[in-house]
Design an enzyme around this catalytic site. Structure first.
Site, short mmCIF file in Angstrom:
data_model
loop_
_atom_site.label_atom_id
_atom_site.label_comp_id
_atom_site.label_asym_id
_atom_site.label_seq_id
_atom_site.Cartn_x
_atom_site.Cartn_y
_atom_site.Cartn_z
N GLY A 231 -25.09 -32.26 -20.86
CA GLY A 231 -25.45 -33.22 -21.89
C GLY A 231 -26.91 -33.10 -22.26
N THR A 233 -31.02 -33.46 -22.44
CA THR A 233 -32.08 -33.26 -21.46
C THR A 233 -32.59 -34.60 -20.92
OG1 THR A 233 -32.74 -31.14 -22.41
CG2 THR A 233 -34.41 -32.32 -21.14
N LYS A 234 -32.69 -35.60 -21.78
CA LYS A 234 -33.19 -36.91 -21.35
C LYS A 234 -32.29 -37.51 -20.27
CE LYS A 234 -34.33 -41.54 -23.06
NZ LYS A 234 -34.40 -42.42 -24.25
N GLY A 236 -29.99 -35.87 -18.54
CA GLY A 236 -29.93 -34.93 -17.44
C GLY A 236 -31.10 -35.07 -16.48
N GLU A 253 -26.65 -28.63 -17.11
CA GLU A 253 -26.59 -27.79 -18.31
C GLU A 253 -27.00 -28.69 -19.47
OE1 GLU A 253 -26.23 -26.33 -21.46
OE2 GLU A 253 -24.07 -26.64 -21.40
#
Length: 485
Positions: A231, A233-234, A236, A253
């Site tokens: 999903g 980056t924030k 994750g 990922e």
């Protein structure tokens, strides 16, 4: 009969049932807005039961002969093939994916399950010598433990099974939290597939819920040893920090800002076609999509002219229409975000040589040219049918611009000389990059993963087997050891 109304339950401990929450998850068609079905959400107690079931069923699964385990996983492929038309319809209705996208995703799913089915036969150990006389060192490759999987909405069928099937093949129990936008394709359909294949009850569980309902309980739960997330980056980053804090291994990922580089000697028509596919497949809602198209100044104008003509011909509309290339984005929030992003790019000086309309969840393609590296549209993951085109002069500047990003997932280089492209590709800080190809590539036996803010870990093939297992050292002393006291 496989239909959406038979898949609107939680799947926990081998049982289909409603969640214990009072809240309802409404599953809607992103194109028509029609309600497909509704779920009674899972709550934290349901999550507890799912993890406990996975942990208990692991022992039974690992007592099954590895050849039988392989056969069970292969049956999942047969089930998918028997129901491929229905699954295609599900992808169109729940995701807004086109038929081309559906075929692409289903093919990826079958390939990764085929690879995962070999894992029970690949958990090889080693016998190593010892510094002590009469002693033997054994290394056993063991299941890591229960795996929690959190799937995305864009390729939920594949990106869920990409972790689920290898984790099961490696001997682990799994709990999958489906994305709230795609609880069937990223959740309960997969449960049905593995149930029909014959895995033990409780080994694989699916919870359909929302973060507002369960908070961080799915990640912080004491049972899972690995947390696999695909999903943004924030999100994750948050999940990764929680996992490490609780001594779990994160596999992440995350987002991308892939550069599609067109050198001065490239085949322009071929590069145009590859760039269009790299950006607009599934409405640009793919982490590997080409966010930035970098074109050598020597061919910039010609490329723009041909690219605009190509993209202008892409049909936007009903994903059930076989001629449609660009269907709806996932929801109204995504469409509104793209509207704001385009407006901000124009305000900062980008030139919209093609400015598509936005109506509901349908976003027609937009091409922004004369973009500079500092603009928001060059730095942010767009995740929609919007693309930035940037000029450069010479290979060194192309490398500099491509690396001017916090992301490092995928990329592409187009040139008449493949070794020139390869040498340039080596200098791009990204986990994957492809010469004379599209940015969207995933193969079942090739390491997949990103650098920088695009993720942690590698999946596919031997790398998935390593990620979802651990090594245990057992030494055996065949004679009495002499101690100093």
């Amino acid at each position: 009969m496989l239909d959406m109304h038979s898949l609107n339950k939680q799947y926990i401990g081998g049982k289909w049932r409603d969640g214990n929450s009072r809240n309802i998850l409404v599953d809607k068609n992103p194109y028509s807005g029609k309600t497909l079905t509704e779920f009674r959400m899972a709550d934290t107690n349901d999550v507890d039961e799912a993890y406990k079931s996975a942990q208990e069923a692991m022992e039974k699964w690992n007592q099954i002969n590895p050849y039988k385990q392989r056969d069970i996983l292969e049956k999942a492929i047969s089930y998918i093939e028997e129901h491929e038309d229905t699954i295609t319809d599900f992808i169109i209705d729940e995701l807004g994916g086109t038929r081309v996208k559906a075929a692409f995703e289903i093919g990826l799913v079958k390939d990764i399950i085929k690879e995962a089915s070999t894992f029970p036969l690949k958990k090889e150990g080693k016998i190593l010598p010892s510094v002590e006389n009469g002693k033997e060192n054994r290394l056993y490759r063991m299941p890591a433990g229960v795996v929690g999987v959190i799937s995305p909405f864009n390729f939920p069928f594949f990106l869920s099974i990409k972790s689920v099937a290898p984790a099961i093949g490696a001997g682990n129990g799994v709990v999958l939290k489906a994305h709230e936008e795609t609880p069937i394709m990223g959740g309960t359909l997969i449960a049905s597939i593995f149930e029909q294949a014959g895995i033990p009850d409780g080994l694989f569980n699916v919870v359909a819920t929302d973060i507002s309902e369960i908070g961080d309980h799915f990640v912080e739960h004491p049972i899972p040893r690995i947390m696999s997330f695909t999903g943004s980056t924030k999100v994750g980053s948050h999940i990764g920090q929680l996992a490490i804090k609780n001594f779990k291994k994160p596999i992440l990922e995350l987002g991308g800002n892939s550069a599609f580089i067109v050198l001065d000697d490239a085949d322009i028509d071929y590069a145009v076609n590859a760039a269009a596919f790299s950006r607009f497949t599934h409405q640009g809602q793919i982490c590997m999509s080409a966010n930035r198209i970098l074109v050598d100044q020597a061919i910039y104008d010609e490329f723009i002219s041909r690219f605009k003509k190509k993209v202008s011909a892409l049909k936007t509309g009903d994903p059930r229409d076989p001629d449609t290339v660009i269907g709806p984005v996932v929801n109204e929030n995504a469409a509104n975000h793209l509207r704001d992003t385009i407006a901000k790019g124009i305000e900062q000086g980008a030139n919209p040589v093609l400015h598509g309309d936005i109506s509901g969840n349908l976003v027609e393609p937009t091409i922004l040219t004369d973009v500079t590296p500092d603009m928001a549209v060059a730095q942010e993951e767009l995740f929609g049918p919007v693309v930035s085109v940037m000029p450069f002069s010479g290979d060194e500047e192309a490398i500099e611009i491509a690396n001017n990003s916090k992301f490092g997932l995928s990329g592409a280089v187009h040139t008449a000389h493949s070794e020139r492209g390869t040498e340039l590709a080596k200098r791009i800080h990204t986990g994957m990059i492809h010469v004379n190809d599209i940015t969207i590539n995933d193969e079942p036996i090739v390491a997949f993963g990103g650098e920088k803010h695009s993720g942690l870990g590698r999946l596919n093939g031997q790398w998935s087997l390593e990620e979802f297992t651990t090594l245990k050292w057992i030494s055996v002393n065949y004679q009495k050891r002499q101690f100093p006291y």
